[in-house]
Design a protein around this motif. Sequence first.
Motif, PDB file in Angstrom:
ATOM      1  N   ILE A  75       0.835  -0.920  -0.035  1.00  0.00           N
ATOM      2  CA  ILE A  75      -0.419   0.162  -0.403  1.00  0.00           C
ATOM      3  C   ILE A  75       1.107   1.450   0.107  1.00  0.00           C
ATOM      4  O   ILE A  75       1.602   1.408   0.804  1.00  0.00           O
ATOM      5  N   ASP A  76       0.508   1.908  -1.075  1.00  0.00           N
ATOM      6  CA  ASP A  76       1.165   3.754  -0.718  1.00  0.00           C
ATOM      7  C   ASP A  76       0.641   4.169  -0.726  1.00  0.00           C
ATOM      8  O   ASP A  76      -0.623   4.491  -1.747  1.00  0.00           O
ATOM      9  N   MET A  77       0.808   5.498  -0.197  1.00  0.00           N
ATOM     10  CA  MET A  77      -0.316   6.775  -0.146  1.00  0.00           C
ATOM     11  C   MET A  77       0.519   8.086   0.000  1.00  0.00           C
ATOM     12  O   MET A  77       1.459   7.742   0.287  1.00  0.00           O
ATOM     13  N   VAL A  78      -0.093   9.072  -0.931  1.00  0.00           N
ATOM     14  CA  VAL A  78       0.826  10.153  -0.581  1.00  0.00           C
ATOM     15  C   VAL A  78      -0.504  11.617  -0.094  1.00  0.00           C
ATOM     16  O   VAL A  78      -1.502  10.992  -0.893  1.00  0.00           O
ATOM     17  N   GLY A  79      -0.318  11.673   1.020  1.00  0.00           N
ATOM     18  CA  GLY A  79      -1.207  13.361   1.137  1.00  0.00           C
ATOM     19  C   GLY A  79      -0.444  14.558   0.895  1.00  0.00           C
ATOM     20  O   GLY A  79       0.696  14.551   1.184  1.00  0.00           O
ATOM     21  N   LEU A  80      -0.636  15.816   0.017  1.00  0.00           N
ATOM     22  CA  LEU A  80      -0.302  16.430  -0.482  1.00  0.00           C
ATOM     23  C   LEU A  80      -1.512  17.945  -0.011  1.00  0.00           C
ATOM     24  O   LEU A  80      -2.759  17.560  -0.309  1.00  0.00           O
ATOM     25  N   ALA A  81      -0.946  19.186   0.305  1.00  0.00           N
ATOM     26  CA  ALA A  81      -1.995  19.961   0.840  1.00  0.00           C
ATOM     27  C   ALA A  81      -0.755  21.379   0.328  1.00  0.00           C
ATOM     28  O   ALA A  81       0.396  21.406   0.455  1.00  0.00           O
ATOM     29  N   PHE A  82      -1.249  22.288  -0.011  1.00  0.00           N
ATOM     30  CA  PHE A  82      -1.212  23.241  -0.788  1.00  0.00           C
ATOM     31  C   PHE A  82       0.089  23.232  -1.847  1.00  0.00           C
ATOM     32  O   PHE A  82       1.137  23.815  -1.611  1.00  0.00           O
ATOM     33  N   GLY A  83      -0.649  21.555  -2.542  1.00  0.00           N
ATOM     34  CA  GLY A  83       0.932  21.804  -3.603  1.00  0.00           C
ATOM     35  C   GLY A  83       2.226  20.729  -2.706  1.00  0.00           C
ATOM     36  O   GLY A  83       3.723  20.030  -3.001  1.00  0.00           O
ATOM     37  N   GLN A  84       1.886  21.130  -1.544  1.00  0.00           N
ATOM     38  CA  GLN A  84       3.616  19.973  -0.644  1.00  0.00           C
ATOM     39  C   GLN A  84       3.255  18.934  -0.338  1.00  0.00           C
ATOM     40  O   GLN A  84       1.932  18.523   0.197  1.00  0.00           O
ATOM     41  N   ARG A  85       3.981  17.855   0.231  1.00  0.00           N
ATOM     42  CA  ARG A  85       4.066  16.223   0.551  1.00  0.00           C
ATOM     43  C   ARG A  85       3.697  17.499   2.590  1.00  0.00           C
ATOM     44  O   ARG A  85       4.555  17.121   2.447  1.00  0.00           O
ATOM     45  N   VAL A  86       2.828  16.637   2.812  1.00  0.00           N
ATOM     46  CA  VAL A  86       2.600  16.096   4.180  1.00  0.00           C
ATOM     47  C   VAL A  86       2.824  15.241   4.929  1.00  0.00           C
ATOM     48  O   VAL A  86       2.261  14.978   6.190  1.00  0.00           O
ATOM     49  N   LEU A  87       2.488  14.515   4.313  1.00  0.00           N
ATOM     50  CA  LEU A  87       2.139  12.502   4.695  1.00  0.00           C
ATOM     51  C   LEU A  87       2.510  11.692   3.976  1.00  0.00           C
ATOM     52  O   LEU A  87       2.009  11.409   2.432  1.00  0.00           O
ATOM     53  N   GLN A  95       6.025  -4.323   7.133  1.00  0.00           N
ATOM     54  CA  GLN A  95       6.322  -3.361   8.070  1.00  0.00           C
ATOM     55  C   GLN A  95       5.399  -2.063   6.966  1.00  0.00           C
ATOM     56  O   GLN A  95       5.743  -1.805   6.585  1.00  0.00           O
ATOM     57  N   LEU A  96       5.677  -0.896   8.452  1.00  0.00           N
ATOM     58  CA  LEU A  96       4.976   0.646   7.885  1.00  0.00           C
ATOM     59  C   LEU A  96       5.525   1.100   8.066  1.00  0.00           C
ATOM     60  O   LEU A  96       6.234   1.683   8.845  1.00  0.00           O
ATOM     61  N   THR A  97       6.168   1.775   6.799  1.00  0.00           N
ATOM     62  CA  THR A  97       7.197   3.296   6.890  1.00  0.00           C
ATOM     63  C   THR A  97       6.518   4.107   6.150  1.00  0.00           C
ATOM     64  O   THR A  97       5.693   4.267   5.882  1.00  0.00           O
ATOM     65  N   SER A  98       6.713   5.147   7.316  1.00  0.00           N
ATOM     66  CA  SER A  98       6.013   6.935   6.624  1.00  0.00           C
ATOM     67  C   SER A  98       6.351   7.924   7.461  1.00  0.00           C
ATOM     68  O   SER A  98       8.259   8.249   7.580  1.00  0.00           O
ATOM     69  N   TRP A  99       6.947   8.646   6.741  1.00  0.00           N
ATOM     70  CA  TRP A  99       7.011  10.667   6.942  1.00  0.00           C
ATOM     71  C   TRP A  99       6.294  11.254   6.761  1.00  0.00           C
ATOM     72  O   TRP A  99       4.969  11.426   6.042  1.00  0.00           O
ATOM     73  N   ARG A 100       5.942  11.932   7.821  1.00  0.00           N
ATOM     74  CA  ARG A 100       5.387  13.537   7.927  1.00  0.00           C
ATOM     75  C   ARG A 100       6.075  14.664   7.616  1.00  0.00           C
ATOM     76  O   ARG A 100       6.914  15.015   8.396  1.00  0.00           O
ATOM     77  N   HIS A 101       5.064  15.674   7.586  1.00  0.00           N
ATOM     78  CA  HIS A 101       5.964  16.883   7.591  1.00  0.00           C
ATOM     79  C   HIS A 101       6.091  17.675   8.725  1.00  0.00           C
ATOM     80  O   HIS A 101       4.682  17.729   9.237  1.00  0.00           O
ATOM     81  N   VAL A 102       6.568  18.470   9.346  1.00  0.00           N
ATOM     82  CA  VAL A 102       7.399  18.664  10.874  1.00  0.00           C
ATOM     83  C   VAL A 102       5.498  19.853  11.259  1.00  0.00           C
ATOM     84  O   VAL A 102       5.102  19.612  12.461  1.00  0.00           O
TER      85      VAL A 102
END
Length: 133
Positions: A75-87, A95-102
């Motif tokens: 499963i791959d998911m990308v969330g963008l807000a205002f054109g910037q990746r946030v999650l 295994q779940l790996t993730s990145w989140r905007h500060v």
Amino acid sequence: MHAGLNRLKCFALMAVLALAGCASAPPSAPPARLGLKLAPSALGESISVQQHLKVERGGRIDELDVALQVEPDAIDMVGLAFGQRVLTLHYDGKQLTSWRHVMLPSQVKADDVLEDMQLTLWPAAAIAQALPA
């Protein structure tokens, strides 16, 4: 494919409402979580969709673009807000790996997003099988 798209719209709308709620709601006890991490293959189909969401709540408008791809092995998911990746999140069934905007509210957690997505999209039989007796 249309059923998967409708389910994604429901999930994505819930995700945006949760993001908006986290940013403005007073602190409270977190909701009980089930700890679901179902295999991607348990969905029973592959989906690849994009959705632009616009949610108005309390006089505030939030917008989010979500791209979701579910294949039998990941499963791959990308969330963008205002054109910037946030999650982003990647789950291979183990295994779940993730990145989140500060700037993303700390209440938004990848484990919760994965669980909410699976509760919304996966068949009830797959969810029931994963729950304890």
